[in-house]
Every structure is written in structure tokens, then in C-alpha cells.
Design an enzyme around this catalytic site. Structure first.
Site, PDB file in Angstrom:
ATOM      1  N   CYS A   1       0.850  -1.191   0.000  1.00 39.29           N
ATOM      2  CA  CYS A   1       0.000   0.000   0.000  1.00 39.29           C
ATOM      3  C   CYS A   1       0.881   1.235   0.000  1.00 39.29           C
ATOM      4  O   CYS A   1       2.110   1.153   0.044  1.00 39.29           O
ATOM      5  CB  CYS A   1      -0.944   0.020   1.203  1.00 39.29           C
ATOM      6  SG  CYS A   1      -0.096   0.277   2.785  1.00 39.29           S
TER       7      CYS A   1
ATOM      8  N   CYS B   1       3.515   1.672   2.659  1.00 35.23           N
ATOM      9  CA  CYS B   1       4.765   0.946   2.443  1.00 35.23           C
ATOM     10  C   CYS B   1       5.752   1.837   1.683  1.00 35.23           C
ATOM     11  O   CYS B   1       6.936   1.911   2.015  1.00 35.23           O
ATOM     12  CB  CYS B   1       4.513  -0.331   1.641  1.00 35.23           C
ATOM     13  SG  CYS B   1       3.446  -1.528   2.457  1.00 35.23           S
TER      14      CYS B   1
ATOM     15  N   CYS C   1      47.806 -13.154  -8.820  1.00 34.52           N
ATOM     16  CA  CYS C   1      47.916 -13.271  -7.363  1.00 34.52           C
ATOM     17  C   CYS C   1      46.631 -12.773  -6.729  1.00 34.52           C
ATOM     18  O   CYS C   1      45.720 -12.289  -7.413  1.00 34.52           O
ATOM     19  CB  CYS C   1      49.114 -12.476  -6.834  1.00 34.52           C
ATOM     20  SG  CYS C   1      48.934 -10.685  -7.057  1.00 34.52           S
TER      21      CYS C   1
ATOM     22  N   CYS D   1      45.567  -9.215  -7.489  1.00 35.95           N
ATOM     23  CA  CYS D   1      44.848  -9.022  -8.757  1.00 35.95           C
ATOM     24  C   CYS D   1      43.351  -9.199  -8.524  1.00 35.95           C
ATOM     25  O   CYS D   1      42.531  -8.423  -9.028  1.00 35.95           O
ATOM     26  CB  CYS D   1      45.326 -10.026  -9.799  1.00 35.95           C
ATOM     27  SG  CYS D   1      47.046  -9.822 -10.285  1.00 35.95           S
TER      28      CYS D   1
ATOM     29  N   ASP E   1       7.330  30.248 -30.906  1.00 37.88           N
ATOM     30  CA  ASP E   1       8.436  30.810 -31.665  1.00 37.88           C
ATOM     31  C   ASP E   1       8.077  30.705 -33.151  1.00 37.88           C
ATOM     32  O   ASP E   1       7.321  29.811 -33.553  1.00 37.88           O
ATOM     33  CB  ASP E   1       9.710  30.011 -31.367  1.00 37.88           C
ATOM     34  CG  ASP E   1      10.880  30.476 -32.217  1.00 37.88           C
ATOM     35  OD1 ASP E   1      11.169  31.672 -32.211  1.00 37.88           O
ATOM     36  OD2 ASP E   1      11.473  29.617 -32.894  1.00 37.88           O
TER      37      ASP E   1
ATOM     38  N   ASP F   1      12.240  25.534 -30.649  1.00 35.60           N
ATOM     39  CA  ASP F   1      13.085  24.432 -31.101  1.00 35.60           C
ATOM     40  C   ASP F   1      14.561  24.782 -31.160  1.00 35.60           C
ATOM     41  O   ASP F   1      15.381  23.917 -31.438  1.00 35.60           O
ATOM     42  CB  ASP F   1      12.630  23.950 -32.486  1.00 35.60           C
ATOM     43  CG  ASP F   1      13.008  24.945 -33.584  1.00 35.60           C
ATOM     44  OD1 ASP F   1      13.053  26.155 -33.299  1.00 35.60           O
ATOM     45  OD2 ASP F   1      13.253  24.501 -34.713  1.00 35.60           O
TER      46      ASP F   1
ATOM     47  N   ASP G   1      16.007  29.553 -27.937  1.00 38.45           N
ATOM     48  CA  ASP G   1      14.717  29.406 -27.243  1.00 38.45           C
ATOM     49  C   ASP G   1      14.881  28.818 -25.849  1.00 38.45           C
ATOM     50  O   ASP G   1      13.939  28.860 -25.052  1.00 38.45           O
ATOM     51  CB  ASP G   1      13.772  28.501 -28.045  1.00 38.45           C
ATOM     52  CG  ASP G   1      13.407  29.091 -29.396  1.00 38.45           C
ATOM     53  OD1 ASP G   1      13.297  30.323 -29.484  1.00 38.45           O
ATOM     54  OD2 ASP G   1      13.256  28.314 -30.360  1.00 38.45           O
TER      55      ASP G   1
END
Length: 822
Positions: free
Chosen positions: A16, A19, A84, A87, A497, A705, A709
Site C-alpha cells: 500500500c 509501504c 595473485c 589481482c 516561436d 526548437d 529558445d
């Protein structure tokens, strides 16, 4: 936190809205977490945190400590090059620190294998392999990258399968228990049904339901109360346990009474389990749109490497690879066509049904379909950088964000369960005191606990947001977040625009008017002179002039180090100054050229004529003398007039904002029916003009665009970027229209209105449900003689039934958005 990281964690175990509130609060308490938002509908937590203070593993532990889970995956990687134990430690440290989303990595030097637990969608196998290779080691065989939806879907399926199994166990025991109990109450079974052993049979039937089917509610209650919170699990566990324990007491102490209520506790749990299953199925449908987008991603790609063609997983495609797409195949990644001609179906991206022709130099987008010829293209964006991946990310973030309208529901949900418990206890005390009937008072207490539903409040907003943003994605409308989706429905003014929005953004030279100056005595001289000066310009008008001169063969091909253009200066919003072959040249707005001390003379008439024809007049002056006028026109898009009409039908004021001169702007506005024109605005002043409109007390949407703008898009209450424009504009805007069709603006606003209408309906019914039915369960109708008996004394079983379907009703109402007509 400037260096914060943002993660999306898939959460399991929430039942719910409380939670979600508990997980959110637990995450926010962690030192280093800047912000956390948990969406109950999407079951996702979005967390911003400081990687210097926290790791993903710490966040997973915080969620686990709160009593919930995070969907993780595990992979084993065979490592090469280790010599080793150091590493192994290096590889382990690399995976844990450098791959975002790795919960825990363990590297065994003896077996030379790395076992990595990670969060799908945040970390990937490919990212792990790259990190290991960059650390100087190798991976013999990398497991294929696991898709986010595959891992999550499997986790959700497992969870639902478990709940389904528990539900059917509940049915198997609760149904015969309910039938036997009702038959006994109605005297249908004879005297034997009242024998003491029958009640023990009822106990045997009720116990598996109580502690198997209903065990999740006890676990959830424990975690919630441990975190000093209360959720739906607490209400269900309390309500069913009261009925079960009370019946058990009567069974053990027959002198206290004979009528047990085992069937009540069993049926309550079974019905609520049914409701949660139906809710989970309905919630799954709200994310259908995002799953469709994810399903579009190709699995493999055909590439050319070392002169040979090979098929590889799409995750292994690199930028610069040459990719081959045959007819009927999906384009695997974004790129630029190198060879071939074809028509590509881009409807998944733009919503436009007609295929788009593709030739060398054209862009292709991943997940689109190659319809005809063979295409070879160079990969430019792969993995998370592709357009589809960014769209999926944007939709996911929008679905995971919280709308402002949800704040009220969150505040109510935060105190809902404690208040309901107090109401239930008060109901019990009042009815016991008034009637003296302990059992009747107890039944009312159980009914109040069971009928209360915080889930409907928690689901009212996010499910609508999910469906609304998903519907938008299918139409090529991307909302950056739910706040933009909510705000858009309240807009009263839309600013458009001109260039690239209302017009095609591809101006061309229409008129060349020569003056009396010997510096440019012919049309060719004038055009060549202006184009030579504009070669340094990036302005669309300047590029149109250069393109026209090149088309007429008036300009030689550019030679590095050799040019007539000795100096160049762009004056934003005005024009350009240049030195061409030793002459001072001005090209720009007539009023600016005049302000620079050059008389227009007889050219004033030509300027007026061009502007009256909705053309932009560009004056050209040489060494302080007017030499001529160029007319440049940017034609309107076919859809502009219809788009403006649609905005008017929505009751919006439409304003055109442009740097063009007023007469030209007004002529264009008249063609499309725009209400108001704000012209001759410098790029830097566009945001100020939007702010001025906002000062009139109206919410303003800005549609643009271009890069210039971006400030205005940010200033507007809702910025709307055309997807055909720049990435800067799209990043700034709250809404992106992928297909660049201005008619999508009205669709976006209509979708916002439909979504908000659905949210308000959901919130109304969620509040109405609890405000009306909780008093009914408490016995508010007992003194109303004409009320039905079933409401005067509401049985807990009916209360459980009502509670189970309240959330389903809210989610189903949200799903109606998928069919809304825009």
C-alpha cells in the site's frame, strides 16, 4: 550534492501507499541521500545520493532493513590475467567502486571467477566487462546483458505466483469453512452441527488461511511497526487476528460463548488476497506502453569488422562500426547512412505512418524498420545514448516522479492507519458501552479495520501518471516529469516561436532588388556580395543567402587560406558586419542598417512591399552606401494554421514571439490566426518577454526548437520543445514533441487535462470511499430504520470485499486513459 548519483531501484514487497512512505523515509534517513521518492504504482524508488558516502549496496540494505526488497540479478564472470590475490582484490575493487549499480562483487582467485550482484537497468554485464578490461584484465566469456524488463518481470511473476498459490490455498480452506458456518447459522445442517467438535473443525480450516495465506500481512506489519510506521498490513492483520483470536478464546473457554467467527477471519484474508492479485494485474497494464517501447529494441546487429560481416549482440556495437540493415529488419542503433537508398518506417518514434526516404548522409534511428533497400550506416549512438533508450529513460523518470497533486494524498496516507485504528478502538468502546454486547462491538471494530483502504489513495495519482505518460509516448509526446504533466492542464497562454516552429525553418531568397549604387549594379553582383559577407554566419537567413548564391554559381568553392572575407562580426538580432575584398559591408535588418548611418533612400518602398508579403527584408550596404534589398521568406508549415485553431478550441490565447520585424510577423500571424504578436525581440530578451506575460497572472507555455529558445523554455511554466530541434531545447523543456508537428501541442495539453481529470476522479472516489464507508462500518446507519440491515450492521466479510475492490476500481479508472481521444 554536485557529484550526486541518481538510481532507480525496483522495490518488492510493498502492499500500500504507506509501504512506499516507509521505504522513502528509510532511504531519506541515510547520510548522503539528497532526495528519495518512492512510487507505489511503479514500485520504483528514485534516489539521489553522494557516492562518497553511500554505495548502492547501502541503499539495498536500507530497503531490506525497512522490510522490503530490491530486485537484483547475479552473474558470474570468468576472469583472465590474474596472477595473485592482489589481482583479485583489484578486480573486486574495480567492480564495487567503478560500476554504478553493483551491489556486491566477490572475486575468487582460486576459481578465477567474479560473482557480481547488481541492479538491472543501472549496471550491465557489458559495463562490468569494460571496467575489468580497463583495469588490465580480461573476461573469457561475458554473459549476455540482461534486459531490465526480463529481470523485473521474472521477479514480479514469481511474486504474483506466490500470492496466487496462497490465494488458492485460502479458497480451498475458507470456502468450505464459510459454507459450513453459514449453513449452521441458518439451521440447514441439523443438531450435529452444534457439537463441540465442529468448532474444532472450523479452527483446523481457518488456521492454514490465517498463518499461510495471511502470513505476509504479519511480516509486513512487523516491519512497518519496527520502522515506526503503519500500513495496510497492520489493518488486515489486526482485523483478521481479532476475529481469529476471539474465536479461539471461545473455543478454549466455552463458558464465554458458543458462536465462533473463524469463517470471518479466513474469508477476510482470502478476499483481500484476491483484491491484491486483481490490483497487481491491473497495475501491470499501466506500464504496458513502456514495455512496448522496450520490446522494440533489436537483440542483434550485423556489423562489418576486419572486412568480415558478423552478427553480434546489439550491446556489443560500438560507435564507428559499419552496420548493415536488410529490408524488413529493425535498425539496431542510431547512425548516419553511408551507402544505400531505402524507406524507413519511423512510426514508433514519430507516430507518422508514412515511411521516410533515407539516402547517404541521412540519420537513421534505432528500432525503426527498414522497409525496402539494403542500408549500410555508421553507428553514431549506441546503448544508453540511442534515441529509443533516451525516450525510455525519459518516460521511466516521468512515471517515477511525484506530481504536486499527490502531496495531499501522501500527507493523508501518512496518518491514515493510526487514525483508523483509533476510530476502530473508539467504535468498539462506544458500542460496548451503549449496547453491552462485547461480540457485536468487536465485529464493528473488525469491520472498521478491514474496510479502510489506504491503497486507493496511494494509487490514485501514480497510476494515472503512468498511463498518461505512456499514452503520450505512443503519440510521440514525452513529458519530462509528472509536474510538467500536471501544470500543462492549467496553461492559459501558449507562446510560439516563429522560425522552425510555425515555419519550416528553411528560409530561401525570393527577391533581389538592386539599388542605384555602382558597387552592385546587377542582381548577381548584389547576391554575390551579400553571400560573401554571410559566409561566416550561422544564422538561417545568412545561410539561405549563401545557399542561393552557390546554387546560381556565384560563389567559388571555399579555398583554405584564400577568401575575400577578411573580417566578420555578428550582431545578435540585428545583422552582420564584414570586410569583403577591402570593402565594409553591412547585411541585416533595414532599421539597423539605417541606425548605422546608412540611408535607405528609395529602398524604403521595397522594404514595405516585402514586409507586407510576409517576407523578411534584408538590407545590404557597402562602404556606407545602400546597394540593395534581399527578400527572404520562410514558408509556414502545412499544419500551423490547424495547430493554432486547435489551441483556440482549447480556450488558449496564442502569442507569436519572433525577432522578425513587426509587419512581417503580423502578416504571418494573420495567415494562421494568431491572437497576439511580440516582434523584433532579441534572442536574449525572449525569456523576459515570457516573464512579462506571466506577470499578467496567466500560466504560460513556450513552444520552441532552437538554442536561443532555451532560456524562454526554462522561464515558461511549461516549456515545449519540438523534437526536430536542438538537444539543448529538448533538455530544457518539460515536454518534448518527437515528431516536430505543432498539432501535437494541443494533443499534449489535452492529454494533460484528461490525466488530471482522471487523477481528480480517483482522489475523489478514494476519499469518498473512506469518508463514507468507515462511518458505515462503525455503525453510523444503525439509527436509520429504513437503511438495509446489511449496512446497519456491516459484516466484516462485506467490508473486506469492498476494501479489496476499491483499489482495483481506481486502477481501472486510470486505465481508461489508454482509450481517450485527443
Amino acid at each position: 550534492m554536485a557529484d550526486s548519483i541518481r538510481l532507480n531501484l525496483p522495490i518488492t514487497g510493498m502492499t500500500c501507499a504507506n509501504c512506499a512512505f516507509t521505504v522513502e523515509r528509510s532511504l531519506k534517513k541515510a547520510e548522503g541521500v539528497g532526495d528519495a521518492a518512492v512510487n507505489f504504482a511503479t514500485e520504483q524508488a528514485t534516489v539521489s545520493f553522494d557516492p562518497a558516502l553511500l554505495k548502492p549496496a547501502d541503499l539495498v540494505r536500507r530497503v531490506a532493513d525497512a522490510g522490503y526488497g530490491v530486485v537484483t540479478a547475479q552473474v558470474e564472470l570468468p576472469i583472465t590475467g590474474m596472477t595473485c590475490a592482489n589481482c583479485a582484490a583489484t578486480v573486486e575493487r574495480t567492480l564495487n567502486r567503478k560500476v554504478s549499480g553493483v551491489v556486491q562483487a566477490n572475486v575468487n582467485f582460486a576459481t578465477e571467477r567474479a560473482t557480481v550482484e547488481y541492479i538491472p537497468g543501472v549496471a550491465s554485464v557489458a559495463a562490468m566487462v569494460r571496467a575489468i578490461e580497463e583495469a588490465g584484465y580480461g573476461v573469457v566469456q561475458a554473459a549476455a546483458q540482461e534486459q531490465v524488463e526480463d529481470v523485473e518481470a521474472q521477479a514480479r511473476r514469481s511474486e504474483i505466483a506466490d500470492q496466487t498459490r496462497k490465494f488458492w490455498v485460502g479458497v480451498a480452506f475458507a470456502l468450505p469453512l464459510f459454507l459450513l458456518s453459514m449453513a449452521r447459522d441458518f439451521g440447514l445442517l441439523g443438531p450435529w452441527a452444534h457439537a463441540p467438535w465442529v468448532n474444532w473443525l472450523f479452527l483446523a480450516l481457518a488456521t492454514p488461511v490465517q498463518f499461510y495465506t495471511g502470513w505476509d500481512y504479519y511480516v509486513g506489519s512487523y516491519h512497518a511497526l519496527r520502522n515506526r510506521a503503519a500500513n495496510m498490513d497492520v489493518l488486515v492483520a489486526m482485523g483478521s487476528s481479532v476475529a481469529y483470536v476471539y474465536s479461539l478464546v471461545l473455543l478454549l473457554f466455552p463458558a464465554e460463548g458458543q458462536h465462533v467467527y473463524f469463517e470471518t477471519s479466513a474469508v477476510i484474508i482470502t478476499l483481500i488476497k484476491l483484491g491484491k492479485l486483481l490490483e497487481a494485474r491491473a497495475k501491470g497494464q499501466t506500464g504496458e506502453a513502456i514495455r512496448k517501447l522496450m520490446g522494440l529494441r533489436p537483440k542483434t546487429a550485423r556489423i562489418v569488422r576486419d572486412g568480415a560481416e558478423m552478427d553480434v549482440p546489439v550491446e556489443e556495437v560500438r560507435v564507428g562500426d559499419m552496420v548493415i540493415v536488410r529490408p524488413g529488419e529493425r535498425v539496431p542503433v542510431d547512425g548516419v547512412v553511408f551507402e544505400g537508398h531505402s524507406a524507413v518506417d519511423e512510426s514508433m518514434l514519430t507516430g507518422e505512418p508514412l515511411p521516410v526516404d533515407k539516402r547517404p548522409g541521412d540519420e537513421v534511428i534505432g528500432a525503426t524498420i527498414n522497409k525496402q533497400g539494403l542500408l549500410r550506416f555508421e553507428a553514431t549512438r549506441v546503448g544508453a545514448e540511442t534515441a529509443l533508450a533516451q525516450i525510455i529513460r525519459l518516460v521511466q523518470e516521468a512515471q517515477g516522479s511525484k506530481a504536486p497533486i499527490q502531496r495531499l494524498a501522501d500527507r493523508v496516507a501518512g496518518v491514515f492507519v493510526p487514525v483508523v485504528i483509533l476510530i476502530a478502538l473508539a467504535t468498539f468502546a462506544v458500542w460496548w458501552a451503549i449496547g453491552g454486547d462485547f461480540t457485536a462491538a468487536l465485529i464493528r471494530l473488525v469491520a472498521v479495520l478491514v474496510i479502510s483502504c489506504p491503497c486507493a489513495l496511494g494509487l490514485a495519482t501514480p497510476t494515472s501518471i503512468m498511463v498518461g505518460t505512456g499514452k503520450g509516448a505512443e503519440l510521440g509526446i514525452l513529458f519530462k516529469n509528472s509536474e510538467a504533466l500536471e501544470t500543462a492542464h492549467r496553461l492559459r497562454t501558449v507562446v510560439l516561436d516563429k522560425t522552425g516552429t510555425l515555419t519550416r525553418g528553411e528560409p530561401s531568397v525570393t527577391d533581389v532588388v538592386v539599388g542605384d549604387s555602382p558597387s552592385a549594379s546587377t542582381r548577381s553582383d548584389l547576391l554575390r556580395l551579400a553571400a560573401s559577407a554571410e559566409r561566416g554566419s550561422e544564422h538561417p537567413l545568412g545561410q539561405a543567402i549563401v545557399a542561393e548564391a552557390e546554387a546560381q554559381g556565384l560563389l567559388p568553392a571555399p579555398v583554405p587560406g584564400a577568401s575575400d572575407l577578411q573580417a566578420f562580426e555578428a550582431v545578435p538580432g540585428k545583422g552582420i558586419r564584414a570586410q569583403v575584398a577591402g570593402h565594409a559591408v553591412l547585411v541585416g535588418k533595414p532599421e539597423w542598417v539605417e541606425a548605422e548611418g546608412v540611408s535607405l533612400g528609395s529602398q524604403v518602398t521595397e522594404v514595405d512591399r516585402l514586409q507586407a508579403e510576409a517576407k523578411t527584408a534584408v538590407a545590404v550596404a557597402v562602404d556606407g552606401e545602400m546597394v540593395g534589398i534581399l527578400g527572404v521568406a520562410d514558408t509556414l508549415k502545412d499544419s500551423s494554421a490547424e495547430a493554432v485553431a486547435q489551441l483556440h478550441r482549447l480556450g488558449l490565447e496564442v502569442v507569436m514571439l519572433t525577432g522578425d520585424n513587426r509587419r512581417t510577423a503580423e502578416a504571418i500571424a494573420a495567415q494562421v490566426g494568431i491572437d497576439r504578436v511580440v516582434a523584433e525581440v532579441l534572442p536574449a530578451d525572449k525569456a523576459a518577454q515570457v516573464k512579462a506575460l506571466q506577470s499578467e497572472g496567466r500560466l504560460v507555455g513556450m513552444v520552441g526548437d532552437g538554442i536561443n529558445d532555451a532560456p524562454a523554455l526554462a522561464q515558461a511554466d511549461v516549456g515545449i520543445a519540438l523534437g526536430t530541434g536542438t538537444d539543448v531545447a529538448m533538455e530544457t523543456a518539460g515536454v518534448t514533441l518527437i515528431r516536430g508537428d505543432l498539432r501535437a501541442v494541443s494533443q499534449a495539453l489535452a492529454l494533460s487535462r484528461a490525466t488530471m481529470r482522471t487523477i481528480k476522479q480517483n482522489l475523489f472516489w478514494a476519499f469518498f470511499y473512506n469518508v463514507i464507508l468507515i462511518p458505515v462500518a462503525a455503525g453510523a446507519l444503525y439509527l436509520v430504520p429504513w437503511a438495509p440491515d446489511m449496512l446497519r450492521q456491516l459484516h466484516p466479510v462485506l467490508a473486506a470485499l469492498a476494501m479489496s475492490f476499491s483499489s482495483v476500481t481506481v486502477v481501472s479508472n486510470s486505465l481508461r486513459l489508454r482509450r481517450v481521444r485527443l
